[in-house]
Motif scaffolding. Structure first.
Motif, PDB file in Angstrom:
ATOM      1  N   UNK A 133     -14.243  50.816   8.474  1.00 49.75           N
ATOM      2  CA  UNK A 133     -15.486  51.598   8.533  1.00 49.75           C
ATOM      3  C   UNK A 133     -16.579  51.006   7.656  1.00 49.75           C
ATOM      4  N   UNK A 134     -16.199  50.347   6.580  1.00 49.29           N
ATOM      5  CA  UNK A 134     -17.184  49.752   5.668  1.00 49.29           C
ATOM      6  C   UNK A 134     -18.072  48.727   6.365  1.00 49.29           C
ATOM      7  N   UNK A 159     -14.794  36.448   1.345  1.00 52.37           N
ATOM      8  CA  UNK A 159     -14.230  37.488   0.488  1.00 52.37           C
ATOM      9  C   UNK A 159     -13.080  38.200   1.184  1.00 52.37           C
ATOM     10  N   UNK A 160     -13.289  38.670   2.409  1.00 52.51           N
ATOM     11  CA  UNK A 160     -12.266  39.486   3.075  1.00 52.51           C
ATOM     12  C   UNK A 160     -11.190  38.635   3.747  1.00 52.51           C
ATOM     13  N   UNK A 173     -21.446  46.877  -2.744  1.00 51.74           N
ATOM     14  CA  UNK A 173     -21.752  46.862  -1.309  1.00 51.74           C
ATOM     15  C   UNK A 173     -20.594  47.375  -0.448  1.00 51.74           C
ATOM     16  N   UNK A 174     -19.490  47.757  -1.063  1.00 49.24           N
ATOM     17  CA  UNK A 174     -18.369  48.297  -0.306  1.00 49.24           C
ATOM     18  C   UNK A 174     -17.547  47.260   0.426  1.00 49.24           C
ATOM     19  N   UNK A 175     -17.596  45.998  -0.017  1.00 44.81           N
ATOM     20  CA  UNK A 175     -16.807  44.928   0.611  1.00 44.81           C
ATOM     21  C   UNK A 175     -15.452  44.837  -0.081  1.00 44.81           C
ATOM     22  N   UNK A 176     -14.345  44.915   0.661  1.00 52.07           N
ATOM     23  CA  UNK A 176     -13.007  44.858   0.043  1.00 52.07           C
ATOM     24  C   UNK A 176     -12.801  43.566  -0.738  1.00 52.07           C
ATOM     25  N   UNK A 177     -12.284  43.683  -1.949  1.00 50.95           N
ATOM     26  CA  UNK A 177     -12.003  42.547  -2.827  1.00 50.95           C
ATOM     27  C   UNK A 177     -10.538  42.682  -3.218  1.00 50.95           C
ATOM     28  N   UNK A 178      -9.686  41.839  -2.611  1.00 53.04           N
ATOM     29  CA  UNK A 178      -8.239  41.968  -2.782  1.00 53.04           C
ATOM     30  C   UNK A 178      -7.770  41.122  -3.959  1.00 53.04           C
ATOM     31  N   UNK A 179      -7.077  41.749  -4.889  1.00 56.09           N
ATOM     32  CA  UNK A 179      -6.496  41.049  -6.032  1.00 56.09           C
ATOM     33  C   UNK A 179      -5.134  41.669  -6.319  1.00 56.09           C
ATOM     34  N   UNK A 180      -4.072  40.880  -6.137  1.00 58.28           N
ATOM     35  CA  UNK A 180      -2.713  41.393  -6.277  1.00 58.28           C
ATOM     36  C   UNK A 180      -1.808  40.354  -6.924  1.00 58.28           C
ATOM     37  N   UNK A 239     -20.220  42.989  -7.441  1.00 54.57           N
ATOM     38  CA  UNK A 239     -21.110  42.941  -6.281  1.00 54.57           C
ATOM     39  C   UNK A 239     -20.401  43.492  -5.047  1.00 54.57           C
ATOM     40  N   UNK A 240     -19.142  43.114  -4.873  1.00 53.29           N
ATOM     41  CA  UNK A 240     -18.372  43.609  -3.733  1.00 53.29           C
ATOM     42  C   UNK A 240     -18.212  45.129  -3.807  1.00 53.29           C
ATOM     43  N   UNK A 241     -17.948  45.655  -4.985  1.00 53.01           N
ATOM     44  CA  UNK A 241     -17.824  47.098  -5.146  1.00 53.01           C
ATOM     45  C   UNK A 241     -19.152  47.787  -4.837  1.00 53.01           C
TER      46      UNK A 241
END
Length: 479
Positions: free
Chosen positions: A67-68, A370-371, A421-428, A417-419
Motif C-alpha cells: 500500500x505504501x 532500497x526495496x 517517505x514510508x519506503x521499507x528499509x530491511x535490516x536483519x 529518509x526511508x522512514x
C-alpha cells in the motif's frame, strides 16, 4: 540416496539457471560504441523486452503490504536521497583514506597470521586467518575500490582505473578466482544497474529455477543449496563472469556470436569440460579460462606456497601437506562466508523483483535499490569487517561509488529518509537473511513482484535500456 539426488540435480540443471549468481547476459544483446580516449559508452538494449507504453495507468489493486507504493512521492524521495548522496560525496577526504588503510591493515594482519602458521598442523586460527585474508581482499578492499569509491581522493593504488587490472596488478592488489576485468562487467555494470530485473545476472530466484521446480523432496533441495556454499566461487562465479567479459569483447569487435552459443546460459567449470558446448567453448576458450582466469589463484595460492615449504630439508613434505590442507579448508570457509554475506543481500520473500528498467539516479531507481536490498547489523568497524561492509548493501546500491566510511556514516540518515517517505528499509541478522534466501532457492517462498505501473513514466528507461560511461572498472556517469 540423498547424495545421488544432489549430484543429479547439479549435473542436469539447465545451464541458464545454474548456482544462483549471474547466469544471464544483457551484454549478449547490447550495443557498445567507442567513445573518446580510453572511455567506452555501453548501451544495454534488452531486445527481448516488451515495448513500454507511452502512458502507464496504475489500476492494479495493491496488496496491503504494498500500500505504501500508491502514496509515494517518487520525486520528493529521489531528491532527498540524491541530496544526501551529494553531501556524503563532498565529505569524502583524508579521513576515508585513513579508514581504508585501517581495513587494509586488518586484512594484512590476517594474511600475516595465516601465512606464518600455514605450515603447522591444520588448526582453526590458521584457517580463519587465511579465510579472512581472501574474504577481506574481495568484499572490502577490491569491491569498493573497483566501484571507484576512492577515485576522488589520494589513495595510492586504490583507484579503479588501474586496480587489479592486468596480471601483475592482479597478483599485487586482488588475487582471487575471478578475473577483475570480468567481475567489473558482471557486477559493476549488469547487476548494479538492472537490480532484481530479469536481466540482473545475480537474480537468485530466476537462477535457481531448476532447483525450485525440481520434483524432489524439500530436504534434498536444502541439501543441494548447502553443497553449493563452499565451492560456488571457483565452480561457477569465476567462469561465468569471464563469459560476460568475452561476450562483451565479441560484440564490441563486431563479431557474430556462434549460432549454438546462448549468451544467457551460464558457463561453469563443468560446462567447459563438456564437448557438446561448442559455442560456449569457442567464446570462452577452456585453456584461457583455466590458465588466465583461474590459474593465477590456483598456482599462486595452492601450488606455490606448498611447493616452497616442500623445499625445507627433512620436514618439507609434511609441512607442504599441512599448508595445502590449511589453504583448502580456508578456501571452503571463505566461500561459505562470502555466500552468506553476498548472495543473501537481494533475496527473500520481502525483497522485490521488477519487470522493466528505469533510468539511474531517478526516484524510481533509488526506490528499487532500497526495496530490492537488505542490510545486516552495522555501525562499528569490527561488526562491519565481519560482514565485509556488505551490511550497507542498501546504501551501496543507492550510491555505488562511495567509500566504506561514507556508507557507515550515511546509513542512519538514509534509513531516516526511508522512514519519512514510508519506503521499507530491511535490516536483519545475516542468518535470518540466509534462511529467507534458502527458502527462495528451494521454492518454498517467492520474492514480491513490484507493481511497476505505479512508477513515474519519465523514470522508465524504455526500449533503449540503461546507458553508462566507464573507464576500466569505474562507473563515471550513469544515466
Amino acid at each position: 540416496m540423498v547424495a545421488r539426488r544432489i549430484a543429479l540435480l547439479l549435473a542436469f540443471a539447465p545451464s541458464s539457471t545454474a548456482f544462483g549468481v549471474g547466469s544471464k547476459s544483457p551484454l549478449a544483446k547490447a550495443k557498445l560504441v567507442a567513445g573518446s580516449g580510453n572511455k567506452m559508452v555501453a548501451t544495454a538494449i534488452p531486445m527481448d523486452a516488451p515495448a513500454l507504453p507511452t502512458e502507464k495507468v496504475a489500476s492494479r489493486a495493491l496488496d496491503p503490504k504494498d500500500a505504501w507504493i500508491a502514496d509515494l512521492d517518487y520525486d520528493a524521495f529521489g531528491n532527498d536521497v540524491a541530496a544526501l548522496g551529494k553531501e556524503l560525496l563532498s565529505e569524502t577526504g583524508a579521513e576515508d583514506v585513513e579508514h581504508l588503510n585501517k581495513i587494509v591493515r586488518w586484512r594484512n594482519l590476517a594474511a600475516l597470521v595465516g601465512l606464518s602458521t600455514v605450515w603447522t598442523t591444520p588448526n582453526p586460527l590458521t584457517i580463519a586467518a587465511l579465510s579472512a585474508w581472501t574474504y577481506a581482499s574481495w568484499t572490502m578492499v577490491a569491491h569498493h575500490t573497483c566501484h571507484g569509491g576512492y577515485n576522488r581522493v589520494e589513495a595510492g593504488r586504490f583507484n579503479s582505473r588501474n586496480f587489479a587490472i592486468g596480471l601483475v596488478n592482479r597478483c599485487v592488489d586482488w588475487l582471487d578466482w575471478m578475473q577483475p576485468e570480468a567481475w567489473n562487467i558482471e557486477h559493476n555494470r549488469l547487476h548494479h544497474y538492472r537490480l532484481n530485473e530479469s536481466h540482473d545476472p545475480d537474480l537468485v530466484q530466476d537462477n535457481l529455477s531448476f532447483l525450485r521446480d525440481a520434483d524432489v523432496p524439500l530436504a534434498v533441495k536444502y541439501a543441494t543449496v548447502a553443497t553449493l556454499l563452499p565451492v560456488w566461487k571457483w565452480l561457477y562465479y569465476a567462469p561465468n563472469t569471464y563469459k560476460e567479459l568475452k561476450t562483451n569483447e565479441w560484440i564490441k569487435s563486431g563479431r557474430e556470436l556462434p549460432k549454438d552459443f546462448d549468451p544467457k546460459q551460464a558457463v561453469t567449470v563443468m560446462s567447459m569440460l563438456d564437448p557438446s558446448r561448442k559455442g560456449a567453448r569457442e567464446v570462452v576458450k577452456p585453456l584461457d579460462l583455466f590458465f588466465n582466469v583461474m590459474g593465477p589463484m590456483l598456482f599462486g595460492r595452492f601450488v606455490l606456497v606448498p611447493s616452497l615449504l616442500a623445499l625445507v630439508p627433512g620436514a618439507g613434505p609434511s609441512l607442504a601437506a599441512h599448508a595445502l590442507v590449511n589453504l583448502l579448508l580456508a578456501e571452503l570457509l571463505t566461500n561459505i562466508h562470502a555466500f552468506v554475506t553476498i548472495v543473501t543481500n537481494h533475496a527473500g520473500e520481502d525483497m522485490y523483483t521488477f519487470d522493466d528498467a528505469v533510468k539511474p539516479k531517478t526516484g524510481s531507481f533509488y526506490v528499487r535499490q532500497v526495496v530490492g536490498s537488505a542490510n545486516y547489523p552495522a555501525g562499528s568497524d569490527p561488526i562491519d569487517f565481519s560482514h565485509g561492509f556488505l551490511n550497507y548493501q542498501i546504501e551501496h546500491h543507492v550510491w555505488p561509488d562511495l567509500s566504506m566510511l561514507r556508507y557507515q556514516r550515511g546509513a542512519p540518515r538514509l534509513k531516516a529518509i526511508c522512514e519519512k517517505h514510508g519506503v521499507p528499509y530491511v535490516q536483519e541478522n545475516v542468518f535470518e537473511r540466509l534462511r529467507k534466501t534458502a527458502d527462495v532457492m528451494v521454492g518454498r517462498r517467492s520474492m514480491r513482484a513490484f507493481p511497476t505501473e505505479f512508477e513515474p513514466e519519465k523514470d522508465k528507461a524504455g526500449a533503449a535500456g540503461v546507458s553508462w560511461k566507464t573507464t576500466d572498472g569505474a562507473i563515471d556517469n550513469s544515466g
